[in-house]
Every structure is written in structure tokens, then in C-alpha cells.
Write an enzyme that holds these catalytic residues in place. Structure first.
Site, mmCIF file in Angstrom:
data_model
loop_
_atom_site.group_PDB
_atom_site.id
_atom_site.type_symbol
_atom_site.label_atom_id
_atom_site.label_comp_id
_atom_site.label_asym_id
_atom_site.label_seq_id
_atom_site.Cartn_x
_atom_site.Cartn_y
_atom_site.Cartn_z
ATOM 1 N N CYS A 87 -10.182 -5.427 0.332
ATOM 2 C CA CYS A 87 -11.380 -4.578 0.674
ATOM 3 C C CYS A 87 -12.105 -4.677 -0.750
ATOM 4 C CB CYS A 87 -10.868 -2.826 0.656
ATOM 5 S SG CYS A 87 -10.338 -2.176 -0.843
ATOM 6 N N CYS A 133 -10.848 -3.501 -4.169
ATOM 7 C CA CYS A 133 -9.856 -4.343 -4.804
ATOM 8 C C CYS A 133 -10.451 -5.560 -5.083
ATOM 9 C CB CYS A 133 -8.736 -4.639 -3.283
ATOM 10 S SG CYS A 133 -7.675 -3.245 -3.078
ATOM 11 N N ASN A 141 0.821 -1.227 0.013
ATOM 12 C CA ASN A 141 -0.034 0.012 0.067
ATOM 13 C C ASN A 141 0.886 1.407 -0.178
ATOM 14 O OD1 ASN A 141 0.399 -1.221 2.905
ATOM 15 N ND2 ASN A 141 -0.962 0.314 3.761
ATOM 16 N N CYS A 177 -4.234 0.712 -2.534
ATOM 17 C CA CYS A 177 -4.101 -0.513 -1.624
ATOM 18 C C CYS A 177 -2.953 -1.396 -2.336
ATOM 19 C CB CYS A 177 -5.395 -1.263 -1.723
ATOM 20 S SG CYS A 177 -6.761 -0.605 -0.782
ATOM 21 N N GLU A 233 -3.124 -4.648 -2.983
ATOM 22 C CA GLU A 233 -3.667 -5.540 -4.030
ATOM 23 C C GLU A 233 -3.673 -4.791 -5.614
ATOM 24 O OE1 GLU A 233 -4.796 -4.739 -1.320
ATOM 25 O OE2 GLU A 233 -5.945 -6.404 -0.190
ATOM 26 N N GLU A 236 0.481 5.242 0.730
ATOM 27 C CA GLU A 236 -0.403 6.367 1.127
ATOM 28 C C GLU A 236 -0.293 7.712 0.580
ATOM 29 O OE1 GLU A 236 -1.041 5.514 5.561
ATOM 30 O OE2 GLU A 236 -2.189 3.573 4.893
HETATM 31 N N1 THU Z 1 -5.533 -1.298 2.354
HETATM 32 C C1 THU Z 1 -5.010 -2.293 1.578
HETATM 33 O O1 THU Z 1 -3.468 -2.228 1.008
HETATM 34 N N2 THU Z 1 -5.454 -3.360 1.129
HETATM 35 C C2 THU Z 1 -6.987 -3.645 1.473
HETATM 36 O O2 THU Z 1 -7.655 -4.436 0.877
HETATM 37 C C3 THU Z 1 -7.463 -2.850 2.685
HETATM 38 C C4 THU Z 1 -6.401 -1.653 2.968
HETATM 39 C C5 THU Z 1 -4.561 -0.406 3.017
HETATM 40 C C6 THU Z 1 -5.140 1.007 2.436
HETATM 41 C C7 THU Z 1 -4.284 1.890 3.576
HETATM 42 O O3 THU Z 1 -3.150 2.236 3.201
HETATM 43 C C8 THU Z 1 -4.358 1.109 4.966
HETATM 44 O O4 THU Z 1 -4.556 -0.351 4.257
HETATM 45 C C9 THU Z 1 -5.552 1.300 5.708
HETATM 46 O O5 THU Z 1 -6.717 1.148 5.190
#
Ligand code: THU
Length: 161
Positions: free
Chosen positions: A112, A115, A62, A73, A75, A64
Site C-alpha cells: 500500500c 508501506c 499484518n 501492515c 510490510e 489488525e
Molecule cells: N495490508 C497489508 O498488510 N499490507 C498492504 O500493503 C496492504 C494491506 C493489510 C492491512 C489490513 O490488515 C488488511 O491488509 C486489509 O487492508
């Protein structure tokens, strides 16, 4: 009016050591790339490793952003990278691991909703399922044989005809 029941099937592995060797290696790569996640806001690190039919492994974590919704994310970082670099090569399996810096979770963390939709696009595109293995930092691993198990009533391009 009638009711429709939708069932989901998952395989549960007690630990990584129960997984096939190739998936253990894939999960190891997901852990390693997860460590490199750029997650200064959530402190929640996610790693994704994709196994392609060619044997190639594509990873992502991920990323940010101070403007929160601009982040991405793990994925989708991984699957879009695979789509960009190897557009003709099917994705066979995906290993996902996530952990909060504050607490080492043992609960499997699923992808999520956004994704799942992105993974669905690639399953439809390649006309073959993608096995999704997901876990927390340690502990059990859940396996979904297809994103359809995680995203019933999938929205795909068939509705756009
Ligand atoms: N996140 C992911 O990388 N994948 C997911 O399926 C759920 C959330 C990340 C996004 C963000 O950087 C952190 O997790 C908190 O939500």
C-alpha cells in the site's frame, strides 16, 4: 506548460518456480508468516519476508485492531522490526504475498502507499535499492528493482534540508 511522462519498470515471473532459488525460499517464508497474520476483521492475510545483506531473514504479517487504524501492515511490521534489530544491515530484497480467506487471489498484491513510503525511508537510509517481489496467493510474481518504481516522485529527507 509541458508534460512529463513517468514510466515504471517491473519484471514479471510466470510463477514462483521462475524466481532465483534464494527468492523462492524468501517467498516461502512470506507465505508461512502470512498464514499467522492476525486479520480477524479483513480476513486478508499478508506476509512479508526481508532478506538482509547478512543473510538474516526478518518476517512480518499484518496485525489488525478493533480500532481499525491502530492495526499495521505486514510490510511495516517487518521493516520496522529489521530497523529495530539490525539498524546497520542493508535490506536486499523483500518478498510479499497476500490472500483473502474468501478467495485465493492470483493477482500480485503490491504494498500500500503508506508501506511504500516506509520502504522508501529505508532505501534512502541505506543508500541502496530494495528489490520488491510481490504476488497473490498463487500465480505470477512482479518484481520491482527499487521502491522508486512503485513510488515515483518520492518524498524523502532531501526536502527537509
Ligand atoms: N495490508 C497489508 O498488510 N499490507 C498492504 O500493503 C496492504 C494491506 C493489510 C492491512 C489490513 O490488515 C488488511 O491488509 C486489509 O487492508
Amino acid at each position: 506548460m509541458k508534460k512529463v511522462k513517468i514510466e515504471t519498470n517491473l519484471d514479471v515471473f510466470e510463477s514462483v518456480s521462475e524466481l532465483p532459488k534464494s527468492i523462492q525460499e524468501l517467498m516461502d517464508k512470506a507465505h508461512k508468516v502470512g498464514e499467522l497474520a492476525y486479520a480477524p476483521y479483513s480476513h486478508f492475510k499478508v506476509g512479508a519476508a526481508l532478506l538482509l545483506e547478512s543473510g538474516e531473514v526478518v518476517t512480518g504479517n499484518n496485525q489488525e485492531n478493533a480500532a481499525y487504524p491502530s492495526g499495521m501492515c505486514a510490510e511495516r511490521v517487518a521493516i520496522y522490526h529489521a530497523g529495530a534489530q539490525f539498524p546497520e544491515t542493508p535490506i536486499v530484497a523483500m518478498a510479499l504475498t497476500a490472500r483473502s480467506i474468501k478467495q485465493k487471489s492470483t493477482t500480485p498484491v503490491p504494498p500500500c502507499g503508506a508501506c511504500r513510503q516506509a520502504i522508501a525511508e529505508y532505501e534512502v537510509k541505506q543508500k541502496s535499492p530494495i528489490a520488491i517481489y510481490f504476488m497473490g496467493h498463487t500465480g505470477s510474481v512482479f518484481k520491482s528493482n527499487s521502491v522508486k518504481e512503485l513510488l515515483p516522485l518520492i518524498f524523502d529527507n532531501s526536502y527537509l534540508q
